[in-house]
Design a protein around this motif. Structure first.
Motif, PDB file in Angstrom:
ATOM      1  N   UNK A  55      51.236  31.868  28.842  1.00 24.59           N
ATOM      2  CA  UNK A  55      51.095  33.307  28.691  1.00 24.59           C
ATOM      3  C   UNK A  55      52.359  33.975  29.240  1.00 24.59           C
ATOM      4  N   UNK A  56      52.821  34.989  28.567  1.00 21.07           N
ATOM      5  CA  UNK A  56      54.009  35.713  29.022  1.00 21.07           C
ATOM      6  C   UNK A  56      53.650  36.608  30.212  1.00 21.07           C
ATOM      7  N   UNK A  57      54.667  37.082  30.901  1.00 22.17           N
ATOM      8  CA  UNK A  57      54.435  37.964  32.054  1.00 22.17           C
ATOM      9  C   UNK A  57      53.745  39.249  31.600  1.00 22.17           C
ATOM     10  N   UNK A  58      54.154  39.776  30.443  1.00 23.80           N
ATOM     11  CA  UNK A  58      53.521  41.010  29.940  1.00 23.80           C
ATOM     12  C   UNK A  58      52.049  40.767  29.630  1.00 23.80           C
ATOM     13  N   UNK A  59      51.753  39.650  28.958  1.00 25.13           N
ATOM     14  CA  UNK A  59      50.349  39.311  28.665  1.00 25.13           C
ATOM     15  C   UNK A  59      49.562  39.109  29.960  1.00 25.13           C
ATOM     16  N   UNK A  60      50.200  38.500  30.937  1.00 24.44           N
ATOM     17  CA  UNK A  60      49.570  38.308  32.245  1.00 24.44           C
ATOM     18  C   UNK A  60      49.222  39.652  32.878  1.00 24.44           C
ATOM     19  N   UNK A  61      50.170  40.578  32.903  1.00 26.90           N
ATOM     20  CA  UNK A  61      49.911  41.901  33.502  1.00 26.90           C
ATOM     21  C   UNK A  61      48.752  42.601  32.791  1.00 26.90           C
ATOM     22  N   UNK A  62      48.713  42.511  31.462  1.00 30.53           N
ATOM     23  CA  UNK A  62      47.629  43.143  30.710  1.00 30.53           C
ATOM     24  C   UNK A  62      46.276  42.519  31.046  1.00 30.53           C
ATOM     25  N   UNK A  63      46.229  41.183  31.077  1.00 30.22           N
ATOM     26  CA  UNK A  63      44.975  40.490  31.369  1.00 30.22           C
ATOM     27  C   UNK A  63      44.486  40.802  32.781  1.00 30.22           C
ATOM     28  N   UNK A  64      45.400  40.805  33.746  1.00 31.66           N
ATOM     29  CA  UNK A  64      45.035  41.119  35.130  1.00 31.66           C
ATOM     30  C   UNK A  64      44.499  42.547  35.205  1.00 31.66           C
ATOM     31  N   UNK A  65      45.115  43.476  34.486  1.00 25.68           N
ATOM     32  CA  UNK A  65      44.626  44.865  34.452  1.00 25.68           C
ATOM     33  C   UNK A  65      43.206  44.934  33.892  1.00 25.68           C
ATOM     34  N   UNK A  66      42.955  44.180  32.818  1.00 21.15           N
ATOM     35  CA  UNK A  66      41.603  44.145  32.236  1.00 21.15           C
ATOM     36  C   UNK A  66      40.595  43.607  33.241  1.00 21.15           C
ATOM     37  N   UNK A  67      40.935  42.520  33.902  1.00 13.84           N
ATOM     38  CA  UNK A  67      40.029  41.939  34.891  1.00 13.84           C
ATOM     39  C   UNK A  67      39.768  42.906  36.038  1.00 13.84           C
ATOM     40  N   UNK A  68      40.809  43.601  36.485  1.00 22.05           N
ATOM     41  CA  UNK A  68      40.630  44.559  37.584  1.00 22.05           C
ATOM     42  C   UNK A  68      39.706  45.705  37.158  1.00 22.05           C
ATOM     43  N   UNK A  69      39.891  46.199  35.932  1.00 24.45           N
ATOM     44  CA  UNK A  69      39.015  47.277  35.434  1.00 24.45           C
ATOM     45  C   UNK A  69      37.568  46.809  35.398  1.00 24.45           C
ATOM     46  N   UNK A  70      37.355  45.521  35.177  1.00 22.55           N
ATOM     47  CA  UNK A  70      36.001  44.952  35.140  1.00 22.55           C
ATOM     48  C   UNK A  70      35.493  44.610  36.542  1.00 22.55           C
ATOM     49  N   UNK A  71      36.290  44.918  37.564  1.00 25.70           N
ATOM     50  CA  UNK A  71      35.853  44.684  38.940  1.00 25.70           C
ATOM     51  C   UNK A  71      36.089  43.279  39.463  1.00 25.70           C
ATOM     52  N   UNK A  72      36.910  42.503  38.769  1.00 23.89           N
ATOM     53  CA  UNK A  72      37.174  41.114  39.171  1.00 23.89           C
ATOM     54  C   UNK A  72      38.221  41.041  40.282  1.00 23.89           C
ATOM     55  N   UNK A  73      38.070  40.071  41.155  1.00 26.44           N
ATOM     56  CA  UNK A  73      39.066  39.754  42.176  1.00 26.44           C
ATOM     57  C   UNK A  73      40.094  38.820  41.533  1.00 26.44           C
ATOM     58  N   UNK A  74      41.362  38.964  41.924  1.00 27.92           N
ATOM     59  CA  UNK A  74      42.440  38.127  41.401  1.00 27.92           C
ATOM     60  C   UNK A  74      42.940  37.213  42.522  1.00 27.92           C
ATOM     61  N   UNK A  75      42.910  35.909  42.240  1.00 29.37           N
ATOM     62  CA  UNK A  75      43.419  34.902  43.172  1.00 29.37           C
ATOM     63  C   UNK A  75      44.617  34.243  42.493  1.00 29.37           C
ATOM     64  N   UNK A  76      45.712  34.088  43.236  1.00 30.26           N
ATOM     65  CA  UNK A  76      46.913  33.454  42.707  1.00 30.26           C
ATOM     66  C   UNK A  76      47.191  32.166  43.459  1.00 30.26           C
ATOM     67  N   UNK A  77      47.395  31.086  42.707  1.00 30.29           N
ATOM     68  CA  UNK A  77      47.891  29.832  43.258  1.00 30.29           C
ATOM     69  C   UNK A  77      49.197  29.518  42.565  1.00 30.29           C
TER      70      UNK A  77
END
Length: 155
Positions: free
Chosen positions: A1-23
């Motif tokens: 996934x590209x960085x732009x696609x990543x930023x979009x997906x993370x934004x969608x997850x955040x709007x849905x109330x999801x926590x983001x964990x990075x490894x």
């Protein structure tokens, strides 16, 4: 996934109330330590994003002969794990720039670190994120596996 696609997906997850964990890591030769680390990161809750070092950054960090597999293949293997929600390849020497871009709630690192020794820890804490040390003891490493396979067997 590209960085732009990543930023979009993370934004969608955040709007849905999801926590983001990075490894993150090289994941040059997938072994049980990697699997345990990623599973423990996922158990922190939320969506697990895994950032994989590019071929050039692995070479700079690990030296001649590494990586063993190209980044796209390492990413495909890691993405196939049930605990992983998304994989991105990053070219920088460390994951600090990516952390600034997606601002994960938790940055999960392996047990070869402490919360204070994580190189990107200050970046995470700047915006109120948390560093978590997860996984089993650092008894496994790709470098050790390679060395043990290249060393003559003793009887």
């Amino acid at each position: 996934m590209s960085r732009e696609e990543l930023r979009q997906r993370v934004s969608e997850w955040r709007r849905a109330g999801e926590r983001i964990v990075l490894g993150n890591g090289a994941f040059d030769l997938l072994h049980v330590g990697h699997v345990r680390y990623l599973h423990a990161a996922k158990e922190l809750g939320g969506r697990l994003v895994v950032a994989i070092n590019s071929d050039e950054s692995v070479w700079a960090l690990k030296g001649e002969g590494r990586p063993l597999m190209p980044a796209e293949e390492r990413a495909e293997i890691v993405a196939a794990l049930a605990d992983v929600d998304l994989v991105v390849i990053f070219p920088e020497p460390d994951v600090g720039a990516l952390i600034r871009e997606i601002r994960p709630d938790i940055h999960a690192k392996g047990t070869d670190y402490t919360a204070d020794s994580v190189p990107e820890g200050d970046v995470v804490r700047e915006y109120g994120g948390r560093v978590a040390i997860v996984g089993d003891p650092k008894d496994h490493s790709t470098s050790d596996i390679i060395r043990s396979r290249l060393s003559p067997r003793r009887s």
